[in-house]
Design a protein around this motif. Structure first.
Motif, PDB file in Angstrom:
ATOM      1  N   GLN A   7       0.846  -1.167  -0.273  1.00  0.00           N
ATOM      2  CA  GLN A   7      -0.110  -0.040  -0.079  1.00  0.00           C
ATOM      3  C   GLN A   7       0.741   1.249  -0.036  1.00  0.00           C
ATOM      4  OE1 GLN A   7      -2.503  -0.988   3.438  1.00  0.00           O
ATOM      5  NE2 GLN A   7      -4.137  -1.379   2.199  1.00  0.00           N
ATOM      6  N   SER A   8       1.916   1.175   0.898  1.00  0.00           N
ATOM      7  CA  SER A   8       2.770   2.462   0.719  1.00  0.00           C
ATOM      8  C   SER A   8       3.526   2.554  -0.764  1.00  0.00           C
ATOM      9  CB  SER A   8       3.896   2.116   1.726  1.00  0.00           C
ATOM     10  OG  SER A   8       4.916   1.348   1.248  1.00  0.00           O
ATOM     11  N   VAL A   9       4.012   1.580  -1.305  1.00  0.00           N
ATOM     12  CA  VAL A   9       4.329   1.776  -2.684  1.00  0.00           C
ATOM     13  C   VAL A   9       3.319   2.320  -3.663  1.00  0.00           C
ATOM     14  CG1 VAL A   9       5.310   0.158  -4.652  1.00  0.00           C
ATOM     15  CG2 VAL A   9       6.035  -0.400  -2.390  1.00  0.00           C
ATOM     16  N   VAL A  10       2.150   1.883  -3.617  1.00  0.00           N
ATOM     17  CA  VAL A  10       0.864   2.382  -4.425  1.00  0.00           C
ATOM     18  C   VAL A  10       0.834   3.963  -3.995  1.00  0.00           C
ATOM     19  CG1 VAL A  10      -1.514   2.374  -4.824  1.00  0.00           C
ATOM     20  CG2 VAL A  10      -0.091   0.287  -4.370  1.00  0.00           C
ATOM     21  N   ALA A  11       0.805   4.446  -2.878  1.00  0.00           N
ATOM     22  CA  ALA A  11       0.632   5.599  -2.265  1.00  0.00           C
ATOM     23  C   ALA A  11       1.678   6.446  -3.040  1.00  0.00           C
ATOM     24  CB  ALA A  11       0.670   5.661  -1.123  1.00  0.00           C
ATOM     25  N   ASN A  12       3.061   5.939  -2.914  1.00  0.00           N
ATOM     26  CA  ASN A  12       4.409   6.897  -3.207  1.00  0.00           C
ATOM     27  C   ASN A  12       4.230   6.837  -4.731  1.00  0.00           C
ATOM     28  OD1 ASN A  12       5.748   7.639  -1.006  1.00  0.00           O
ATOM     29  ND2 ASN A  12       6.400   5.458  -0.635  1.00  0.00           N
ATOM     30  N   LEU A  13       3.896   5.925  -5.515  1.00  0.00           N
ATOM     31  CA  LEU A  13       3.909   5.881  -7.079  1.00  0.00           C
ATOM     32  C   LEU A  13       2.744   7.053  -7.363  1.00  0.00           C
ATOM     33  CD1 LEU A  13       4.562   2.324  -8.666  1.00  0.00           C
ATOM     34  CD2 LEU A  13       6.169   4.324  -8.004  1.00  0.00           C
ATOM     35  N   SER A  14       1.663   6.866  -6.705  1.00  0.00           N
ATOM     36  CA  SER A  14       0.423   7.992  -6.890  1.00  0.00           C
ATOM     37  C   SER A  14       1.068   9.525  -6.599  1.00  0.00           C
ATOM     38  CB  SER A  14      -0.616   7.728  -6.123  1.00  0.00           C
ATOM     39  OG  SER A  14      -1.249   6.421  -6.128  1.00  0.00           O
ATOM     40  N   GLN A  15       2.074   9.597  -5.889  1.00  0.00           N
ATOM     41  CA  GLN A  15       2.480  10.917  -5.650  1.00  0.00           C
ATOM     42  C   GLN A  15       3.554  11.644  -6.796  1.00  0.00           C
ATOM     43  OE1 GLN A  15       3.715  10.948  -1.532  1.00  0.00           O
ATOM     44  NE2 GLN A  15       1.544  10.856  -0.984  1.00  0.00           N
ATOM     45  N   ARG A  16       3.888  10.573  -7.634  1.00  0.00           N
ATOM     46  CA  ARG A  16       4.887  11.135  -8.745  1.00  0.00           C
ATOM     47  C   ARG A  16       4.307  12.476  -9.666  1.00  0.00           C
ATOM     48  NH1 ARG A  16       8.420   6.512  -9.448  1.00  0.00           N
ATOM     49  NH2 ARG A  16       9.347   6.305  -7.435  1.00  0.00           N
ATOM     50  N   PRO A  17       5.058  13.035 -10.250  1.00  0.00           N
ATOM     51  CA  PRO A  17       4.597  14.234 -11.127  1.00  0.00           C
ATOM     52  C   PRO A  17       3.475  13.849 -12.029  1.00  0.00           C
ATOM     53  CG  PRO A  17       6.726  14.201 -10.980  1.00  0.00           C
ATOM     54  CD  PRO A  17       6.433  12.722 -10.344  1.00  0.00           C
ATOM     55  N   PRO A  19       1.347  10.629 -12.422  1.00  0.00           N
ATOM     56  CA  PRO A  19       1.033   9.022 -12.231  1.00  0.00           C
ATOM     57  C   PRO A  19      -0.093   8.832 -13.179  1.00  0.00           C
ATOM     58  CG  PRO A  19       0.183  10.495 -10.230  1.00  0.00           C
ATOM     59  CD  PRO A  19       1.126  11.415 -11.234  1.00  0.00           C
ATOM     60  N   VAL A  20      -0.123   7.657 -13.596  1.00  0.00           N
ATOM     61  CA  VAL A  20      -1.067   7.114 -14.454  1.00  0.00           C
ATOM     62  C   VAL A  20      -1.918   5.781 -13.886  1.00  0.00           C
ATOM     63  CG1 VAL A  20      -1.415   6.099 -16.809  1.00  0.00           C
ATOM     64  CG2 VAL A  20       0.091   7.794 -16.518  1.00  0.00           C
ATOM     65  N   GLY A  28       4.089   5.114 -11.986  1.00  0.00           N
ATOM     66  CA  GLY A  28       4.543   6.451 -11.211  1.00  0.00           C
ATOM     67  C   GLY A  28       5.228   7.081 -12.280  1.00  0.00           C
ATOM     68  N   MET A  29       4.710   7.750 -13.262  1.00  0.00           N
ATOM     69  CA  MET A  29       5.273   8.698 -14.255  1.00  0.00           C
ATOM     70  C   MET A  29       5.908   9.999 -13.683  1.00  0.00           C
ATOM     71  SD  MET A  29       4.995   7.082 -17.425  1.00  0.00           S
ATOM     72  CE  MET A  29       3.920   5.892 -18.014  1.00  0.00           C
TER      73      MET A  29
END
Length: 250
Positions: A7-17, A19-20, A28-29
């Motif tokens: 869940q923490s990985v999902v959240a961090n990728l969702s905070q990338r500049p 995300p898709v 995490g784009m």
């Protein structure tokens, strides 16, 4: 534990500049780099994933001109690997992840003529990134985008630590992602070759983790790429907890 880490990985990728969201996946784009180690996907735990979802994921990567790649805790999507392999993915690595909680963190040995500090200027950030790149066999030159990315991470609550000599030369360092749900990933622990075998990797790991706990983090985690690095992390209080998969289209 696996669920909390994923869940923490999902959240961090969702905070990338940039995300898709692609069905059960998050990519995490980051438009400033094509690095597959930054632009990768992970599945939302507990979701049903089909071959059609994988096809859509690959298409999203291709549309963004990025190489399809995933990192995830294997137990949170046990059927996914077979679907990815069938779609042309190849396993890059299987890594053990380790966890540490505040009461388990140990103090490492005192460093000789070396100290730890947090980079506060872009020049220091560039020095840290250069030391990490050199240690990992990459381009030792830190780009402006690299520096900006590190600055954003610190501004969002992440941690960066650099190891310096008496004259201020950066010889290694590491960092940790901005905490999500009191969970943070420690990563990029690196030491330049001439300064290895001095306990510096353990000191950097402990120093980074201590800063996280001081900020209220309840669970720190990191990955071990082998037995040697695993022993370094265990000496400062980390313990093995699960498995993560790296898999990509060549």
């Amino acid at each position: 534990m696996d669920l909390r880490i994923q869940q923490s990985v999902v959240a961090n990728l969702s905070q990338r500049p940039a995300p898709v969201e692609v069905g059960p996946f998050v990519i995490g784009m980051d438009p400033t780099t094509t690095s597959p180690h930054i632009n990768y996907a992970t599945p939302r735990p507990g979701t049903t994933i089909t071959a059609a979802d994988v096809t859509a994921l690959v298409a999203a990567f291709r549309a963004a001109d990025r190489r399809p790649r995933l990192e995830y805790v294997t137990s949170c999507a046990p059927e996914l690997e077979a679907l990815l392999v069938a779609a042309g993915f190849s396993v890059e690595a299987r890594h053990t992840y380790l966890i540490c909680v505040p009461g388990a963190l140990r103090k490492p040995a005192t460093l000789d003529r070396l100290s730890l500090c947090e980079p506060a200027t872009d020049g220091q950030r560039a020095a840290l990134i250069s030391a990490q790149n050199e240690a990992f066999g990459g381009d030792p030159v830190a780009s402006e985008a690299d520096v900006a990315r590190l600055r954003r991470m610190q501004s969002a609550g992440g941690v960066a630590v650099m190891a310096v000599t008496d004259d201020g030369t950066c010889v290694g360092g590491g960092g940790a992602s901005p905490p999500v749900g009191a969970v943070s990933e420690v990563a990029g622990i690196a030491v330049r070759l001439p300064y290895r075998r001095r306990g510096l990797a353990g000191a950097i790991t402990a120093g980074t983790t201590r800063r996280l706990f001081a900020a209220g983090v309840e669970l720190a985690w990191l990955e071990s790429s082998g037995e040697e690095s695993g022993r370094v992390y265990e000496r400062v209080g980390y313990r093995p907890a699960g498995q993560r998969l790296y898999i990509a289209v060549e």
